[in-house]
Design a protein around this motif. Structure first.
Motif: not given
Length: 163
Positions: A22, A56, A58-61, A111, A162-163
């Motif tokens: 990802r 999707p 790879y995104e972080t928050d 998460a 995320l996810e």
């Protein structure tokens, strides 16, 4: 089962590989060699590349949390209201013990706990107990690991996938 399906199944049995796919940081040929899939390495690498394109990004928050450390933690009588976390019938709370609790309050969930535990593992810190609920995440570690655990938890909560 097709080579593509077998490759996906093999990749999914290694969550770190899916995360790397990802994030776009995989050497496909090396990953194909790593997976135990029957077939030509080039074909497996191609199947991995196609699989990565479907995942999707790879995104972080960064989570809005307050992280603090509480020393003097140990097993306590589960009947009292002092318990910070109870796992498997063992309650941990303030008792002058030789453990430290890292407490994060705010936007935490499973998460966030998963990311915290992964970051602690990378730091070679083994939690004694951990849990999340009601906008509180708590990890109990040995006292001597407290400061490093605090930094690891804080860093992990700055980049929860995320996810």
């Amino acid at each position: 089962m097709s080579l593509a399906a077998e490759t996906r199944r093999a990749a999914e049995s290694h969550p770190f590989l899916v995360a790397a796919l990802r994030a776009g940081v995989v050497n496909y040929t090396a990953a194909a060699r790593f997976l135990e899939v029957e077939g030509e390495i080039d074909a497996i690498a191609t199947a991995l590349r196609r699989y990565a394109e479907e995942l999707p990004e790879y995104e972080t928050d960064a989570r809005d949390v307050r992280v603090r450390m509480e020393s003097g933690i140990g097993p306590i009588d589960a009947e009292g209201d002092e318990a910070l976390v109870t796992v498997g019938g063992t309650a941990f709370g303030p008792d002058g013990g030789d453990r430290t609790a890292i407490v994060a309050t705010g936007a935490v969930d499973a998460a966030a706990l998963a990311e915290v535990l992964q970051r602690l593992a990378l730091e070679e810190i083994t939690p004694i107990a951990a849990g999340v609920g009601a906008e509180t995440l708590l990890v109990v570690v040995d006292r001597l690991e407290g400061a490093n655990a605090l930094r690891a938890v804080d860093g992990a909560l700055d980049a929860v996938p995320l996810e």
